[in-house]
Design an enzyme around this catalytic site. Structure first.
Site, PDB file in Angstrom:
ATOM      1  N   THR A  13       0.834  -1.214   0.000  1.00  0.00           N
ATOM      2  CA  THR A  13       0.000   0.000   0.000  1.00  0.00           C
ATOM      3  C   THR A  13       0.869   1.264   0.000  1.00  0.00           C
ATOM      4  OG1 THR A  13      -0.247   0.112   2.423  1.00  0.00           O
ATOM      5  CG2 THR A  13      -1.914  -1.143   1.206  1.00  0.00           C
ATOM      6  N   ASN A  14       2.041   1.188   0.602  1.00  0.00           N
ATOM      7  CA  ASN A  14       2.941   2.364   0.544  1.00  0.00           C
ATOM      8  C   ASN A  14       3.494   2.548  -0.867  1.00  0.00           C
ATOM      9  OD1 ASN A  14       3.414   3.846   3.192  1.00  0.00           O
ATOM     10  ND2 ASN A  14       3.409   1.699   3.832  1.00  0.00           N
ATOM     11  N   ILE A  93      16.131  -7.545   6.842  1.00  0.00           N
ATOM     12  CA  ILE A  93      17.244  -6.680   7.239  1.00  0.00           C
ATOM     13  C   ILE A  93      18.430  -6.922   6.306  1.00  0.00           C
ATOM     14  CG2 ILE A  93      18.942  -6.249   9.086  1.00  0.00           C
ATOM     15  CD1 ILE A  93      16.680  -6.578  11.091  1.00  0.00           C
ATOM     16  N   LEU A  94      19.014  -5.821   5.833  1.00  0.00           N
ATOM     17  CA  LEU A  94      20.225  -5.903   4.999  1.00  0.00           C
ATOM     18  C   LEU A  94      21.399  -5.385   5.832  1.00  0.00           C
ATOM     19  CD1 LEU A  94      18.807  -4.420   1.658  1.00  0.00           C
ATOM     20  CD2 LEU A  94      18.936  -6.820   2.347  1.00  0.00           C
ATOM     21  N   HIS A 110       8.555   3.641   8.802  1.00  0.00           N
ATOM     22  CA  HIS A 110       8.323   2.803   9.979  1.00  0.00           C
ATOM     23  C   HIS A 110       6.998   3.226  10.630  1.00  0.00           C
ATOM     24  CE1 HIS A 110       9.264   0.197  13.314  1.00  0.00           C
ATOM     25  NE2 HIS A 110       8.872   1.168  14.124  1.00  0.00           N
TER      26      HIS A 110
HETATM   27  C1  GAR Z   1       3.666  -0.633   6.706  1.00  0.00           C
HETATM   28  O1  GAR Z   1       2.890  -0.291   7.817  1.00  0.00           O
HETATM   29  C2  GAR Z   1       5.120  -0.283   6.951  1.00  0.00           C
HETATM   30  O2  GAR Z   1       5.302   0.895   7.669  1.00  0.00           O
HETATM   31  C3  GAR Z   1       5.562  -1.457   7.765  1.00  0.00           C
HETATM   32  O3  GAR Z   1       4.907  -2.575   7.191  1.00  0.00           O
HETATM   33  C4  GAR Z   1       3.719  -2.151   6.540  1.00  0.00           C
HETATM   34  C5  GAR Z   1       3.787  -2.568   5.087  1.00  0.00           C
HETATM   35  O4  GAR Z   1       2.593  -2.309   4.414  1.00  0.00           O
HETATM   36  N1  GAR Z   1       6.989  -1.575   7.763  1.00  0.00           N
HETATM   37  C6  GAR Z   1       7.680  -2.033   8.789  1.00  0.00           C
HETATM   38  O5  GAR Z   1       7.177  -2.429   9.808  1.00  0.00           O
HETATM   39  C7  GAR Z   1       9.187  -2.038   8.574  1.00  0.00           C
HETATM   40  N2  GAR Z   1       9.861  -2.081   9.831  1.00  0.00           N
HETATM   41  P1  GAR Z   1       2.515  -2.179   2.838  1.00  0.00           P
HETATM   42  O6  GAR Z   1       3.188  -3.409   2.233  1.00  0.00           O
HETATM   43  O7  GAR Z   1       1.028  -2.188   2.566  1.00  0.00           O
HETATM   44  O8  GAR Z   1       3.166  -0.891   2.423  1.00  0.00           O
END
Ligand code: GAR
Length: 207
Positions: A13-14, A93-94, A110
């Site tokens: 979604t991001n 993690i890389l 985050h």
């Molecule tokens: C999002 O909430 C992002 O911030 C989080 O995972 C989700 C992914 O959603 N990321 C982390 O927790 C990284 N540490 P998406 O695939 O729909 O963008």
């Protein structure tokens, strides 16, 4: 035009928020040129394909350790001539190899207000579970540069989101995405592509 390469592992979604912002002309000076996934068959890949963006899958499972996986991802990023690398729900993690190749050229979103609820083990819904367990009344999202320290790089943008009575991790995750992540990430990406972010004494400043 800067080449933006987006790293994903899930629903994307991001990534969609970035694609939509680019279509609206809100990513000034940059273009999403490739999406790289750590898992096959995730919906983020479909979103990229529907929008004519090239994709690569580099499955984490096919690599025995972090170092060999990081090497493969770094080579792909160099091959794609990435100017900016965006971790958008990238759950792997890389190590420092990629940080050395792309210093202050990688950003991560985050789903909490760093330095709270971050670091190893804090990802996806686990973050929102921890927020609800703690009883805090404000959470939010953070976009920061990626360094060797997990979730510890210079903070670019943050946005606060209220925690409400009766929230479940899923409800809170949706609110944090809608009110913070999907707005902050495209904004930070555009600021980077416009060369409006500088680093001084280990901190990021937007002009
Ligand atoms: C999002 O909430 C992002 O911030 C989080 O995972 C989700 C992914 O959603 N990321 C982390 O927790 C990284 N540490 P998406 O695939 O729909 O963008």
């Amino acid at each position: 035009m800067k080449n933006i390469v987006v790293l994903v592992s899930g629903g994307g979604t991001n990534l969609q928020a970035l694609i939509d912002a680019e279509k609206r002309g809100e990513i000034k000076g940059g273009k999403i040129t490739c999406v790289i996934s750590s898992k096959p068959d995730v919906y983020a890949l479909e979103r990229a394909e529907q929008n004519g963006i090239s994709t690569r899958v580099i499955p984490r499972k096919e690599y025995s350790d972090v170092s060999s996986y990081t090497k493969a991802v770094t080579e792909a990023l160099l091959d794609e001539k990435a100017d900016l690398v965006v971790y958008a729900g990238f759950m792997t993690i890389l190590d420092e190899q990629v940080v050395k190749a792309f210093p202050y050229k990688m950003m991560n979103v985050h789903p909490a207000l760093i330095p709270s609820f971050c670091g190893k083990g804090f990802y996806g819904l686990h973050v929102h579970e921890a927020v609800l367990d703690s009883g805090v009344k404000l959470t939010g999202a953070t976009v920061h540069f990626v360094t060797e320290v997990c979730d510890g790089g210079p903070i670019i943008l943050q946005g606060a989101v209220p925690v409400m009575n009766g929230d479940t991790p899923e409800i809170l995750q949706k609110r944090v995405m809608e009110q913070a992540e999907w707005k902050l990430l495209p904004k930070a990406v555009s600021l980077f592509c416009e060369d409006r972010i500088t680093i001084k004494d280990g901190k990021a400043y937007v002009d």
